[in-house]
Scaffold this active site. Sequence first.
Site: not given
Length: 330
Positions: A115-117
Amino acid sequence: MTQQRPDLVLAVLFDGVQSLDVTGPIEVFAGAGQATGVPYDIRTATLDGAPIRTCSGLRLTPDASLAAFAEELAADRDTRVTLLVPGGRGTKDADSGLVDWLRLHAPRADRLVSVCTGAFLLAGAGLLDGRRATTHWNFGERLARLHPKVDVDPDSIYVRDGHIATSAGVTSGIDLALALVEEDHGRRAALTVARHLVVFLRRPGNQAQFSAQLSAQTAAREPLRDVQQYISEHPDADLSVESLAARARLSPRHFARAFQAETGATPGRYVERVRIEHARRLLEDSSDGVAGISRACGYGTPEAMRRAFVKTLGTAPAEYRRRFRPLPTD
């Protein structure tokens, strides 16, 4: 009779993790268990088993160390393991031990999700080499620069490449988790969870991370901002350059140059994005016919709207409605 063990969802925690990257997907999986009566075994782990602080200051205590789950990942099993790797500021200077653990053990998970970074942790472990992946829009260029072997898609909400799935910023992790629940339990279960969380089920992975208004900059000058607002509220109006220029009290040539300079998009491109977005919402949320929607969105005819959809989304309006309109309630 021996009861089958539930599928494991293991979320990796570390200092500086984004709490919503963890709790959003976990709430989806937990809700799916409640909706279907087939719960997931949801666990959290840190590298050493110690509590951590999220980037917002919350203290999270894991169930165990990652080492405690290494044997389960390596063993032959009749259940699936989804390994969830969230993002957050802690991914910027990641613990080398965590990256090493992911390199060694993460490939054994049935589904590897970031998720995300969190994508930076997977990329740092070499797990995204030769694969398509996405991350938060603000970090796509950095991911591509630091990890040139990764085929970075900077726009999609989430990307699935084999057993590895990566998602964009924060709430996109919920979209991806809903897609995984739909894969496990069917669309109706995923829709039940989405309704409970008051989120949309129907955002497809290749949908852009931004709406038309967010993907373009807001104009600095008030007359141009007013034009942007007018376009959004009146997609069925005459939105030609000449008409919009008159609203801004500028010549068409001056207006076109100023609009692009301040928003990053030509007037025609901006209008096209707004009309497509409005048509998608009507196809998803209303029972209006395609002909009526085409008029309401400024296309005039169903054929003109069909051409715009095929050009922009790669699918016709009727097929789009079939795929992304919610199921009727019982």
